[in-house]
Scaffold this motif. Sequence first.
Motif, PDB file in Angstrom:
ATOM      1  N   CYS A   4       0.823  -1.213   0.000  1.00 44.27           N
ATOM      2  CA  CYS A   4       0.000   0.000   0.000  1.00 44.27           C
ATOM      3  C   CYS A   4       0.856   1.261   0.000  1.00 44.27           C
ATOM      4  O   CYS A   4       0.460   2.285  -0.558  1.00 44.27           O
ATOM      5  CB  CYS A   4      -0.947  -0.001   1.197  1.00 44.27           C
ATOM      6  SG  CYS A   4      -2.204  -1.286   1.071  1.00 44.27           S
ATOM      7  N   GLY A   5       2.020   1.203   0.603  1.00 43.06           N
ATOM      8  CA  GLY A   5       2.938   2.329   0.609  1.00 43.06           C
ATOM      9  C   GLY A   5       3.747   2.451  -0.666  1.00 43.06           C
ATOM     10  O   GLY A   5       4.598   3.330  -0.778  1.00 43.06           O
ATOM     11  N   ASP A   6       3.510   1.567  -1.628  1.00 42.92           N
ATOM     12  CA  ASP A   6       4.185   1.561  -2.930  1.00 42.92           C
ATOM     13  C   ASP A   6       5.688   1.312  -2.804  1.00 42.92           C
ATOM     14  O   ASP A   6       6.480   1.775  -3.612  1.00 42.92           O
ATOM     15  CB  ASP A   6       3.910   2.853  -3.700  1.00 42.92           C
ATOM     16  CG  ASP A   6       4.023   2.661  -5.210  1.00 42.92           C
ATOM     17  OD1 ASP A   6       4.014   1.500  -5.671  1.00 42.92           O
ATOM     18  OD2 ASP A   6       4.130   3.665  -5.936  1.00 42.92           O
ATOM     19  N   VAL A   7       6.065   0.559  -1.763  1.00 43.10           N
ATOM     20  CA  VAL A   7       7.463   0.180  -1.594  1.00 43.10           C
ATOM     21  C   VAL A   7       7.771  -1.026  -2.471  1.00 43.10           C
ATOM     22  O   VAL A   7       8.830  -1.101  -3.097  1.00 43.10           O
ATOM     23  CB  VAL A   7       7.783  -0.118  -0.112  1.00 43.10           C
ATOM     24  CG1 VAL A   7       9.204  -0.626   0.056  1.00 43.10           C
ATOM     25  CG2 VAL A   7       7.537   1.128   0.729  1.00 43.10           C
ATOM     26  N   ILE A   8       6.835  -1.979  -2.518  1.00 48.46           N
ATOM     27  CA  ILE A   8       6.971  -3.123  -3.413  1.00 48.46           C
ATOM     28  C   ILE A   8       5.720  -3.219  -4.277  1.00 48.46           C
ATOM     29  O   ILE A   8       4.638  -2.806  -3.873  1.00 48.46           O
ATOM     30  CB  ILE A   8       7.195  -4.452  -2.645  1.00 48.46           C
ATOM     31  CG1 ILE A   8       6.039  -4.737  -1.677  1.00 48.46           C
ATOM     32  CG2 ILE A   8       8.513  -4.436  -1.909  1.00 48.46           C
ATOM     33  CD1 ILE A   8       6.108  -6.102  -1.021  1.00 48.46           C
ATOM     34  N   ARG A   9       5.882  -3.759  -5.470  1.00 43.75           N
ATOM     35  CA  ARG A   9       4.770  -3.951  -6.388  1.00 43.75           C
ATOM     36  C   ARG A   9       4.727  -5.409  -6.827  1.00 43.75           C
ATOM     37  O   ARG A   9       5.507  -5.837  -7.667  1.00 43.75           O
ATOM     38  CB  ARG A   9       4.920  -3.052  -7.617  1.00 43.75           C
ATOM     39  CG  ARG A   9       4.729  -1.607  -7.306  1.00 43.75           C
ATOM     40  CD  ARG A   9       4.624  -0.793  -8.559  1.00 43.75           C
ATOM     41  NE  ARG A   9       4.602   0.623  -8.219  1.00 43.75           N
ATOM     42  CZ  ARG A   9       4.960   1.565  -9.031  1.00 43.75           C
ATOM     43  NH1 ARG A   9       5.373   1.268 -10.250  1.00 43.75           N
ATOM     44  NH2 ARG A   9       4.900   2.816  -8.651  1.00 43.75           N
ATOM     45  N   PRO A  10       3.801  -6.163  -6.275  1.00 41.48           N
ATOM     46  CA  PRO A  10       3.689  -7.577  -6.644  1.00 41.48           C
ATOM     47  C   PRO A  10       3.130  -7.738  -8.053  1.00 41.48           C
ATOM     48  O   PRO A  10       2.539  -6.813  -8.613  1.00 41.48           O
ATOM     49  CB  PRO A  10       2.725  -8.136  -5.597  1.00 41.48           C
ATOM     50  CG  PRO A  10       1.944  -6.961  -5.139  1.00 41.48           C
ATOM     51  CD  PRO A  10       2.832  -5.770  -5.265  1.00 41.48           C
ATOM     52  N   ALA A  11       3.299  -8.909  -8.603  1.00 41.51           N
ATOM     53  CA  ALA A  11       2.770  -9.215  -9.933  1.00 41.51           C
ATOM     54  C   ALA A  11       1.260  -9.466  -9.839  1.00 41.51           C
ATOM     55  O   ALA A  11       0.766  -9.958  -8.829  1.00 41.51           O
ATOM     56  CB  ALA A  11       3.479 -10.444 -10.499  1.00 41.51           C
TER      57      ALA A  11
END
Length: 151
Positions: A4-11
């Motif tokens: 949600c914090g846009d630190v990681i972006r899953p597939a």
Amino acid sequence: MLICGDVIRPALPWMLTRTHRYLASVMAQVRDPDGFARLHQLAAAGPASSRKDAQIAATRIATLLACKGGQIGDITVGDCVELVDTQRRVHARSGQKKVDFYLRLRAMGIFPEDAPATIRAFGLALGQLSIEELVDRYRIRCQPVRDVIVK
């Protein structure tokens, strides 16, 4: 929180094969309060019977934000087509609720005026599935059992 914090972006395939009970509500708090407020207003203006559908749509939209970044206003028609295509490939269920999110985004004015009225305009509705395609949705591991059901 990292998603949600846009630190990681899953597939997308990974996101679509998991349950995300709080994803939309946390995205609404952390990523795009105004966008989700508009989405909520749209749902509140509709019949009470469609509130569950609105929650499913909000989760689909939050899933797009998780995988693509940005805010609701940044979602493109292409993002929606990719999500629906991925849903079909990973056999995520929900019937019409798979594409309801597109209708809500369009109603919010997120897309250009010339965007198709429905996402089905992109050929995602392939018609009736074959017996093999229907059975393969259940991912039966035992090949002899699968073969008996198909025949």
